[in-house]
Motif scaffolding. Structure first.
Motif, short mmCIF file in Angstrom:
data_model
loop_
_atom_site.label_atom_id
_atom_site.label_comp_id
_atom_site.label_asym_id
_atom_site.label_seq_id
_atom_site.Cartn_x
_atom_site.Cartn_y
_atom_site.Cartn_z
N UNK A 341 0.87 -1.19 0.00
CA UNK A 341 0.00 0.00 0.00
C UNK A 341 0.90 1.24 0.00
N UNK A 342 0.29 2.38 -0.29
CA UNK A 342 1.07 3.62 -0.33
C UNK A 342 1.55 4.02 1.05
N UNK A 343 0.65 3.96 2.03
CA UNK A 343 0.99 4.23 3.43
C UNK A 343 0.38 3.11 4.26
N UNK A 344 1.16 2.57 5.20
CA UNK A 344 0.66 1.45 5.96
C UNK A 344 1.18 1.38 7.37
N UNK A 345 1.18 0.17 7.92
CA UNK A 345 1.51 -0.07 9.31
C UNK A 345 3.01 0.00 9.59
N UNK A 346 3.83 -0.29 8.57
CA UNK A 346 5.26 -0.47 8.82
C UNK A 346 6.08 -0.05 7.60
N UNK A 347 7.24 0.54 7.85
CA UNK A 347 8.17 0.86 6.77
C UNK A 347 8.68 -0.42 6.12
N UNK A 348 8.88 -0.38 4.83
CA UNK A 348 9.37 -1.55 4.11
C UNK A 348 10.71 -2.02 4.66
N UNK A 349 11.58 -1.07 5.00
CA UNK A 349 12.91 -1.44 5.49
C UNK A 349 12.84 -2.16 6.84
N UNK A 350 11.89 -1.72 7.69
CA UNK A 350 11.70 -2.38 8.99
C UNK A 350 11.19 -3.80 8.77
N UNK A 351 10.18 -3.92 7.93
CA UNK A 351 9.60 -5.23 7.68
C UNK A 351 10.64 -6.19 7.10
N UNK A 352 11.39 -5.72 6.12
CA UNK A 352 12.40 -6.57 5.48
C UNK A 352 13.46 -7.04 6.48
N UNK A 353 13.82 -6.17 7.40
CA UNK A 353 14.85 -6.52 8.39
C UNK A 353 14.36 -7.63 9.33
N UNK A 354 13.05 -7.67 9.55
CA UNK A 354 12.49 -8.65 10.47
C UNK A 354 11.74 -9.77 9.74
N UNK A 355 11.92 -9.87 8.45
CA UNK A 355 11.14 -10.84 7.68
C UNK A 355 11.35 -12.27 8.18
N UNK A 356 12.59 -12.67 8.39
CA UNK A 356 12.86 -14.03 8.83
C UNK A 356 12.25 -14.30 10.22
N UNK A 357 12.47 -13.42 11.22
CA UNK A 357 11.80 -13.64 12.51
C UNK A 357 10.28 -13.65 12.39
N UNK A 358 9.71 -12.83 11.51
CA UNK A 358 8.26 -12.82 11.32
C UNK A 358 7.77 -14.16 10.79
N UNK A 359 8.49 -14.71 9.83
CA UNK A 359 8.09 -16.00 9.28
C UNK A 359 8.27 -17.10 10.32
N UNK A 360 9.31 -16.99 11.15
CA UNK A 360 9.48 -17.96 12.23
C UNK A 360 8.35 -17.84 13.24
N UNK A 361 7.93 -16.61 13.52
CA UNK A 361 6.79 -16.37 14.41
C UNK A 361 5.56 -17.13 13.91
N UNK A 362 5.30 -17.01 12.61
CA UNK A 362 4.14 -17.69 12.02
C UNK A 362 4.30 -19.21 12.06
#
Length: 401
Positions: A341-362
């Motif tokens: 989306x144009x504006x959302x919950x999280x910066x792309x750079x923040x999300x990308x940095x935590x992508x692996x932990x996020x997938x592990x969370x799931x």
């Protein structure tokens, strides 16, 4: 048997969780601390066994019925994975393709789909006062069918998200936190920022922030619920969180400042949700069949959201967390600025940095659900797990070490 599995089974032996057997799972706050600990322990055991290529099938046959009254990716596939892990075949009930569309009652549906079913997973999260009630009614009708001799067994029910709680998500999130911080004993005093975040969509359920508030406060954590004015959650869940904090030595506070919540936080969980009052209004409009009113409410809420577009997990905010390295969490899918989306919950750079932990969370969710089912259906879990280990049946015959 590995030392890890031995330790887990030894721990399980020392816990009191007998009341989980043949019982439904509605809310985390309905269960004792030892019962929750047993679910975490069995989840870790099942995961360790699968990683060692040991079959965990306890069913030779049987159905796991899934009923999703809202869209889902992670929970749907987690439930299917969990059921299959234990040997059950998943059958999805699509109400549009069933006689429910022709007026079949909930009581009739509950019995007709349960003749050879062992567990039923339901997701019904969109309407305040409806989802949890539907699950309770469904479970009661199945119990009645069993007691009347219609059903050979009583299928147990797992709440895959209702209007009040999302127990499989909250418990998967907490198990992720336990592993990230090196044990449950390290959680006390950790600051958790459960915050609202801007989304360009409307009507997201309240059950995630409520589930986190109701569960994390049981482990001595300092939970801060942050949201703009007007985005309150259910007051009864706030009371549960307050009582937990008082009982278990943590805290539960509220603020209308995302910055205050993030400051020195060990964990941040920025997630959009709809205001409790608006969800109540939508439920009332839904009951009246007032589609025009629902559409008008949606537009009003989208405009209301736009007033708080600065509520986002930005790089600047993340720097204010504990050592600038707080664990970022999300139930997914996140609204990622400049990506989804144009504006959302999280910066792309923040999300990308935590992508692996996020997938592990799931990745913890299938095992949490499997553990819930296991403890609902197995009278002597330690004995059964030891038997599976002794048999050592390979899950995959040609697996390479």
């Amino acid at each position: 048997m590995t030392d890890q599995i031995k330790d887990l089974l030894k721990k399980l032996e020392g816990l009191d969780y007998k009341n989980l057997y043949q019982e439904d799972f509605f809310h985390t706050w309905d269960k004792t601390g030892e019962e929750l600990d047993a679910i975490f322990t069995v989840a870790d055991t099942l995961r360790a066994m699968r990683e060692k290529n040991i079959s965990t099938k306890i069913f030779d046959s049987g159905l796991a019925i899934s009923l999703f009254r809202d869209n889902s990716t992670r929970t749907r596939f987690s439930y299917a994975s969990a059921s299959n892990l234990l040997g059950l075949e998943v059958q999805d009930l699509d109400e549009k393709k069933s006689q429910v569309a022709h007026g079949e009652t909930v009581k009739e549906t509950a019995n007709m789909i349960s003749f050879m079913a062992d567990v039923i997973g339901i997701r019904d999260d969109m309407y305040i006062g409806k989802g949890h009630k539907y699950m309770k009614d469904f479970a009661e009708y199945v119990k009645e069918g069993y007691e009347d001799g219609v059903l050979e067994q009583r299928p147990t029910l797992v709440n895959l998200q209702c209007d009040i709680d999302h127990p499989t998500q909250a418990m998967a999130d907490l198990l992720h936190v336990i592993h990230e911080f090196g044990g449950v004993e390290n959680l006390k005093g950790k600051k958790v920022a459960m915050t609202w975040a801007y989304s360009p969509s409307y009507g997201k359920p309240l059950s995630v922030p409520q589930g986190i508030s109701g569960l994390f406060t049981r482990f001595g954590m300092d939970v801060v619920l942050a949201h703009p004015e007007g985005y309150e959650i259910m007051p009864e869940v706030e009371e549960i969180a307050k009582e937990n904090a008082e009982k278990f030595g943590g805290s539960f506070t509220k603020t209308n400042s995302m910055e205050e919540a993030f400051k020195d936080a060990d964990i941040v969980y920025p997630k959009s949700w709809a205001p409790f009052a608006a969800m109540e209004e939508r439920t009332e409009l839904y009951g009246k069949g007032d589609q025009k009113g629902i559409d008008e409410l949606e537009q009003r809420l989208l405009e209301q959201n736009k007033q708080h577009m600065d509520w986002a997990a930005t790089e600047e905010l993340m720097k204010t967390t504990k050592d600038g390295k707080a664990l970022y969490m999300h139930c997914l899918p996140a609204d990622i600025t400049g990506v989804s989306c144009e504006h959302g919950e999280v910066d792309a750079s923040v999300f990308d940095r935590y992508r692996v932990p996020l997938y592990k969370e799931a990745s913890f969710k299938p095992y949490i659900i499997a553990a819930m089912i296991f403890l609902q259906k197995v009278k002597n879990p330690v004995e059964t797990l030891n038997k599976l280990l002794d048999e050592g049946k390979e899950r995959l015959k040609d697996k390479e070490d």
